[in-house]
Design an enzyme around this catalytic site. Structure first.
Site, PDB file in Angstrom:
ATOM      1  CB  SER A  16      56.690  10.303 -21.167  1.00  7.54           C
ATOM      2  OG  SER A  16      57.591  11.276 -21.676  1.00  7.54           O
ATOM      3  CB  ILE A  18      52.935  12.490 -28.356  1.00  6.30           C
ATOM      4  CG1 ILE A  18      51.799  13.512 -27.869  1.00  6.30           C
ATOM      5  CG2 ILE A  18      53.076  12.474 -29.798  1.00  6.30           C
ATOM      6  CD1 ILE A  18      51.829  14.596 -28.451  1.00  6.30           C
ATOM      7  CB  SER A 136      53.788  22.803 -31.077  1.00  7.54           C
ATOM      8  OG  SER A 136      52.895  23.661 -30.430  1.00  7.54           O
ATOM      9  CE1 TYR A 149      57.460  23.357 -27.287  1.00  7.63           C
ATOM     10  CE2 TYR A 149      55.394  24.663 -26.974  1.00  7.63           C
ATOM     11  CZ  TYR A 149      56.139  23.552 -27.155  1.00  7.63           C
ATOM     12  OH  TYR A 149      55.305  22.315 -27.528  1.00  7.63           O
TER      13      TYR A 149
END
Length: 248
Positions: A16, A18, A136, A149
């Protein structure tokens, strides 16, 4: 002949978002692609749609990584492109309210699993191959309620740079892609309802100088760029930010 003909690529979490878009792009350029996923049905469905090879594996489970490595070594021998993509946001909560279960789940997939995927696959990497971590922009942001995260991605960037230094003698390049807001299912998986998601998206778009969310396909193009030593052969230990200018 396509640029990745006779090359083997592995995309973790390729069923799913990227990962799926990157697998599709690599296949379109001639690569043989193995995608991993935790859910058998989702991984097999995605593989069928892509023309990829599915392997059921949870990046948080080191036994799964071992099984994947053994299977790849037995069937293919060597790996040319390793895209360590699988990751989760976990529950968004304050440091004060953080529970150990959420902490461990995020760190085990995003950091520990990514670390040992690279560790175990290093002997299978061809000299001159490419390793790409999906990081990220949160690796260098410090927003409330996102401590684990953010920390997991900061740790990922640290090991990616160390790996780039360690593997340089073998001409293996290790790089990071750090997306900003991208339209994928990851926020839905965090358990947010439709209205909350829409409000978050509108809030983000308002903050992004280019006034739009990014697409998974745009990140996938960067994966193929970093996988191609003809165009990025002098790029290693580098973090490429793709965020519409939100971190300006």
């Amino acid at each position: 002949m396509k640029k990745f003909s006779n090359k083997l690529a592995i995309v973790t979490g390729g069923n799913s978002g990227i990962g799926f878009a990157a697998a599709k792009e690599l296949i379109s350029e001639g690569a043989t692609v193995i995608i991993t996923g935790r859910r058998k049905e989702a991984a097999e469905k995605a593989a069928q749609e892509l023309g990829a090879i599915p392997f059921i594996a949870d990046q948080a489970n080191l036994n799964d990584i071992d099984l994947l490595k053994e299977e790849v070594e037995k069937q293919y021998g060597k790996v040319d492109i390793l895209f360590i993509n699988a990751g989760i946001t976990g529950s968004l909560t304050s440091i004060e309210s953080m529970d150990t279960e959420n902490f461990d789940q995020v760190m085990n997939i995003n950091f520990r699993g990514a670390y040992f995927t690279l560790s175990k696959f290093t002997p299978l990497l061809n000299d001159g191959s490419s390793v790409i971590f999906l990081s990220s922009i949160v690796a260098s942001t410090y927003k409330p309620n996102s401590s684990v995260y953010q920390a997991s991605k900061a740790a990922l960037n640290s090991i990616a740079k160390t790996a780039a230094a360690e593997l340089a003698p073998r001409k293996i390049r290790v790089n990071m892609i750090s997306p900003g807001p991208i339209k994928t299912e990851i926020m839905s998986k965090a358990g947010l309802d439709e209205e909350t998601l829409k409000n978050i998206q509108n809030h983000l778009i308002d903050q992004i100088p280019l006034k739009k969310m990014g697409a998974a396909e745009e990140v996938a193009k960067l994966v193929t760029y970093l996988s191609d030593d003809q165009v990025s052969g002098y790029v290693t230990g580098t973090e490429i930010v793709i965020d519409g200018g939100i971190t300006l």
